[in-house]
Motif scaffolding. Structure first.
Motif, PDB file in Angstrom:
ATOM      1  N   GLN A   1       0.851  -1.190   0.000  1.00  0.00           N
ATOM      2  CA  GLN A   1       0.000   0.000   0.000  1.00  0.00           C
ATOM      3  C   GLN A   1       0.886   1.239   0.000  1.00  0.00           C
ATOM      4  OE1 GLN A   1      -2.598  -0.312   3.369  1.00  0.00           O
ATOM      5  NE2 GLN A   1      -4.125  -1.422   2.192  1.00  0.00           N
TER       6      GLN A   1
ATOM      7  N   ARG B   1     -11.877  -1.853  -9.400  1.00  0.00           N
ATOM      8  CA  ARG B   1     -11.519  -2.955  -8.497  1.00  0.00           C
ATOM      9  C   ARG B   1     -12.046  -2.715  -7.094  1.00  0.00           C
ATOM     10  NH1 ARG B   1      -5.333  -3.649  -8.895  1.00  0.00           N
ATOM     11  NH2 ARG B   1      -5.741  -4.743  -6.972  1.00  0.00           N
TER      12      ARG B   1
ATOM     13  N   GLN C   1     -10.956  -0.978  -4.555  1.00  0.00           N
ATOM     14  CA  GLN C   1      -9.979  -1.056  -3.486  1.00  0.00           C
ATOM     15  C   GLN C   1      -9.564   0.350  -3.098  1.00  0.00           C
ATOM     16  OE1 GLN C   1      -7.244  -3.895  -5.587  1.00  0.00           O
ATOM     17  NE2 GLN C   1      -7.176  -4.757  -3.534  1.00  0.00           N
TER      18      GLN C   1
END
Length: 83
Positions: A46, A71, A73
């Protein structure tokens, strides 16, 4: 802070990395030479900020962000850069 720099131009990538390297609040600066490499790095770790070139071969910065949003995310904060 962890920063991912995505740019297909080696000089631009190097200049951005050099400009940030003196900061004490940055723990990691990870370079990626294109969107494909950046996507792989984002799968592995991340990042807080992504400096993202707009115009790249294969997958542009804008297309990459669109792909990441689909996605569903969490995304790093994105700063678009271009020559």
């Amino acid at each position: 802070m962890r920063i991912l720099i995505v740019d297909d131009e080696p000089l631009a990538l190097s200049a951005l990395k050099k400009a940030l390297s003196g900061r004490h609040d940055i723990d990691e600066i990870a370079p990626a030479k294109d969107a494909v490499e950046a996507l792989e790095k984002l799968r592995q770790a991340q990042y807080d900020i992504m400096l993202l070139d707009i115009n790249m071969p294969e997958l542009s910065g804008l297309e990459m962000v669109d792909y990441l949003q689909k996605r569903n995310q969490p995304l790093p904060s994105i700063v678009f850069v271009t020559a």
